[in-house]
Enzyme design. Structure first.
Site, PDB file in Angstrom:
ATOM      1  N   LYS A   1      -4.554 -50.391  -9.015  1.00 36.00           N
ATOM      2  CA  LYS A   1      -4.886 -51.228 -10.191  1.00 36.00           C
ATOM      3  C   LYS A   1      -3.538 -51.582 -10.760  1.00 36.00           C
ATOM      4  O   LYS A   1      -3.296 -52.288 -12.013  1.00 36.00           O
ATOM      5  CB  LYS A   1      -5.435 -50.192 -11.125  1.00 36.00           C
ATOM      6  CG  LYS A   1      -6.578 -49.760 -10.812  1.00 36.00           C
ATOM      7  CD  LYS A   1      -7.470 -49.103 -11.927  1.00 36.00           C
ATOM      8  CE  LYS A   1      -8.934 -48.617 -11.369  1.00 36.00           C
ATOM      9  NZ  LYS A   1      -9.116 -47.324 -11.895  1.00 36.00           N
ATOM     10  N   GLY A   2      -2.293 -51.608  -9.979  1.00 39.23           N
ATOM     11  CA  GLY A   2      -1.046 -51.857 -10.538  1.00 39.23           C
ATOM     12  C   GLY A   2      -0.308 -53.105  -9.970  1.00 39.23           C
ATOM     13  O   GLY A   2       0.648 -53.507  -9.763  1.00 39.23           O
TER      14      GLY A   2
ATOM     15  N   THR B   1      -0.492 -54.560  -1.140  1.00 40.98           N
ATOM     16  CA  THR B   1       1.066 -54.427  -1.204  1.00 40.98           C
ATOM     17  C   THR B   1       1.790 -55.645  -0.753  1.00 40.98           C
ATOM     18  O   THR B   1       2.855 -56.036  -1.220  1.00 40.98           O
ATOM     19  CB  THR B   1       1.270 -53.119  -0.986  1.00 40.98           C
ATOM     20  OG1 THR B   1       0.678 -52.006  -1.373  1.00 40.98           O
ATOM     21  CG2 THR B   1       2.748 -52.801  -0.738  1.00 40.98           C
TER      22      THR B   1
ATOM     23  N   ASP C   1      -7.408 -48.668   7.333  1.00 34.01           N
ATOM     24  CA  ASP C   1      -8.268 -49.493   7.840  1.00 34.01           C
ATOM     25  C   ASP C   1      -7.775 -50.248   8.863  1.00 34.01           C
ATOM     26  O   ASP C   1      -8.419 -51.210   9.741  1.00 34.01           O
ATOM     27  CB  ASP C   1      -8.662 -50.466   6.586  1.00 34.01           C
ATOM     28  CG  ASP C   1      -9.519 -50.150   5.455  1.00 34.01           C
ATOM     29  OD1 ASP C   1      -9.982 -48.864   5.617  1.00 34.01           O
ATOM     30  OD2 ASP C   1      -9.553 -50.736   4.455  1.00 34.01           O
TER      31      ASP C   1
ATOM     32  N   GLU D   1     -18.646 -49.053   5.595  1.00 32.40           N
ATOM     33  CA  GLU D   1     -18.976 -49.325   4.576  1.00 32.40           C
ATOM     34  C   GLU D   1     -19.350 -50.774   4.317  1.00 32.40           C
ATOM     35  O   GLU D   1     -20.276 -51.025   3.114  1.00 32.40           O
ATOM     36  CB  GLU D   1     -18.047 -48.546   3.333  1.00 32.40           C
ATOM     37  CG  GLU D   1     -16.899 -49.237   3.267  1.00 32.40           C
ATOM     38  CD  GLU D   1     -15.763 -49.009   2.415  1.00 32.40           C
ATOM     39  OE1 GLU D   1     -16.087 -47.930   1.522  1.00 32.40           O
ATOM     40  OE2 GLU D   1     -14.769 -49.246   2.287  1.00 32.40           O
TER      41      GLU D   1
ATOM     42  N   LEU E   1     -12.446 -38.182   2.165  1.00 33.03           N
ATOM     43  CA  LEU E   1     -12.389 -37.131   3.147  1.00 33.03           C
ATOM     44  C   LEU E   1     -11.351 -37.845   4.164  1.00 33.03           C
ATOM     45  O   LEU E   1     -10.545 -37.197   4.792  1.00 33.03           O
ATOM     46  CB  LEU E   1     -13.487 -36.646   3.938  1.00 33.03           C
ATOM     47  CG  LEU E   1     -14.241 -35.537   2.915  1.00 33.03           C
ATOM     48  CD1 LEU E   1     -15.572 -35.119   3.817  1.00 33.03           C
ATOM     49  CD2 LEU E   1     -13.330 -34.428   2.760  1.00 33.03           C
ATOM     50  N   GLN E   2     -11.663 -39.192   4.384  1.00 33.92           N
ATOM     51  CA  GLN E   2     -11.040 -39.805   5.518  1.00 33.92           C
ATOM     52  C   GLN E   2      -9.569 -40.165   4.948  1.00 33.92           C
ATOM     53  O   GLN E   2      -8.702 -40.688   5.903  1.00 33.92           O
ATOM     54  CB  GLN E   2     -11.780 -41.337   5.765  1.00 33.92           C
ATOM     55  CG  GLN E   2     -13.012 -41.003   6.460  1.00 33.92           C
ATOM     56  CD  GLN E   2     -13.892 -42.104   6.069  1.00 33.92           C
ATOM     57  OE1 GLN E   2     -14.100 -42.943   7.085  1.00 33.92           O
ATOM     58  NE2 GLN E   2     -14.553 -42.366   4.825  1.00 33.92           N
TER      59      GLN E   2
HETATM   60  O1  F6P Z   1      -8.264 -49.784   1.881  1.00 34.51           O
HETATM   61  C1  F6P Z   1      -8.572 -48.759   2.476  1.00 34.51           C
HETATM   62  C2  F6P Z   1      -9.840 -48.159   1.727  1.00 34.51           C
HETATM   63  O2  F6P Z   1     -10.046 -46.952   1.970  1.00 34.51           O
HETATM   64  C3  F6P Z   1     -10.855 -49.034   2.265  1.00 34.51           C
HETATM   65  O3  F6P Z   1     -11.698 -48.794   3.331  1.00 34.51           O
HETATM   66  C4  F6P Z   1     -11.809 -48.515   0.883  1.00 34.51           C
HETATM   67  O4  F6P Z   1     -12.936 -49.508   0.406  1.00 34.51           O
HETATM   68  C5  F6P Z   1     -11.175 -48.499  -0.210  1.00 34.51           C
HETATM   69  O5  F6P Z   1      -9.907 -47.943   0.259  1.00 34.51           O
HETATM   70  C6  F6P Z   1     -11.517 -47.340  -1.317  1.00 34.51           C
HETATM   71  O6  F6P Z   1     -10.675 -47.422  -2.452  1.00 34.51           O
HETATM   72  P1  F6P Z   1     -10.906 -46.611  -3.629  1.00 34.51           P
HETATM   73  O7  F6P Z   1     -10.218 -45.131  -3.245  1.00 34.51           O
HETATM   74  O8  F6P Z   1     -10.082 -47.349  -4.548  1.00 34.51           O
HETATM   75  O9  F6P Z   1     -12.248 -46.357  -3.972  1.00 34.51           O
END
Ligand code: F6P
Length: 368
Positions: free
Chosen positions: A80-81, A123, A145, A240, A291-292
């Protein structure tokens, strides 16, 4: 602002966007050689948020010793920065304002000669804009990702693939015992590398990716066909961001304070319900979520992160600014940050992992 004819003395380092395993290994890889060369390293807290708000502390050898194996980031991170997209409260309303001048002010006030920005696509986009305002930046490509163009792999991806693989291995045995269809949701909003590689390694029967909008009938046919062949269970690995041809991504929440306001999650539940309703097979779903992103980096990521970090500080010392460290084959080299953000690295039908998956009979919910 730039003091490009002088020897490098002070560098800043920050970790931006979503965290992932390997960030601390990069910080260590940057700071240890920097200290050896007499440089001062300033750790900027919570990504670009710290640059805008002036939050930083000097990193000493004791701070970076013993962090190779630790997940997360000792510096903190934030998605958010974004200095150019800064949410500010005006009464009951949140408005987005530009705080980039504050970021520049702190960079100058701290007397930094360069900044090492560790992060993903977001970034690197911010880095490019700050570079255009005069900052000296070296980028290091991070993200589970793996969607950053111009590097063969980002660090963090391998560790996340490991988590998806292990989850599928665990789901495999219980799916088989109960003759169920198990649907596992992996992260990956626009790029499906994580679900693809995890699904391939974990022996998924169907992999659903954002890049290939799927057809419901194709999925039903595949699980029924497996059942008829005596395989009374199926594993589905869905990213997702995957969506049906005639539908939309499943959005869980929206937050305008984020650079990308959409929070995804829930496609696995929909896929499991549709399979159950349309095939009569029993289904369950699991959403892996963060967890990922947590835990210790794999050996591959520890090595890659260390190579990236040590290469990045070398780039900074040689004043190769405006560039991002990148993996090409098994070697690290560098590319311009501009080229790294010129496009996103997406899964294509032609990529080897997809070809291999098709060759071993994995379905993608659509004819490829
Ligand atoms: O960009 C990496 C990621 O892991 C995406 O795959 C995922 O949609 C997003 O971060 C989730 O972000 P947050 O932790 O802000 O919900």
């Amino acid at each position: 602002m730039s003091k490009n004819n002088e020897k490098l003395k002070r560098i800043g380092i920050l970790t931006g966007g979503g965290d992932c395993p390997g960030l601390n290994a990069v910080i260590r890889g940057v700071a240890k050689p920097a200290h050896d060369q007499g440089l001062t390293v300033l750790g900027i807290q919570d990504g670009f948020e710290g640059l805008v708000e002036g939050k930083a502390r000097q990193l000493y050898n004791t701070d970076v010793s013993g962090i190779l194996t630790i997940g997360g980031t000792i510096l903190g991170s934030s998605n958010k920065g974004d200095p150019f997209h800064w949410p500010t409260e005006f009464g009951n309303e949140i408005k987005i304002v530009d705080k980039s001048e504050d970021a520049i002010r702190h960079y100058e006030g701290w007397n930094l000669d360069a900044l090492i920005a560790i992060g993903g696509d977001g970034t690197m986009h911010i880095s490019k804009k700050l570079m255009d305002m005069g900052m000296n930046i070296v980028g290091v490509p991070k993200t589970i990702d793996n969607d950053l163009y111009a590097t063969d792999q980002t660090f963090g991806h391998d560790s996340a693939v490991y988590v998806v693989t292990e989850a599928l291995d665990r789901l495999h045995t219980t799916a088989s015992s109960h003759h169920r269809v198990m649907v596992l949701e992996a992260m990956g909003r626009y790029a499906g590398w994580l679900a693809l590689h995890g699904g391939l390694a974990g022996g998924a029967d169907i992999i659903l990716l954002p890049e290939f909008p799927f057809e419901w009938e194709n999925i039903y046919d595949k699980v029924i066909e497996r059942n008829m062949m005596g395989k009374r269970f199926s594993l589905v690995c869905v990213a997702e961001g995957a969506k049906p041809k005639d539908g939309e991504m499943v959005v869980k929440a929206k937050d305008i304070r984020r650079t990308d306001p959409i929070q995804l999650g829930g496609i696995a539940e929909l896929v499991a319900k549709k399979i159950s309703d349309n095939t009569g097979l029993e289904t369950r779903y699991t959403i892996l979520g963060h967890l990922q992103r947590g835990g210790s980096p794999t050996p591959f990521d520890r090595i890659l992160s260390t190579k990236f970090g040590t290469y990045a500080i070398e780039m900074a010392i040689k004043k190769k600014f405006g560039r991002m460290a990148a993996l090409k084959g098994s070697d690290i080299s560098s590319v311009t940050i501009e080229s790294a953000i010129s496009k996103q690295k997406l899964v294509t039908k032609k990529c080897q992992a997809v070809q291999a998956a098709v060759a071993v009979g994995i379905g993608f919910g659509v004819d490829l």
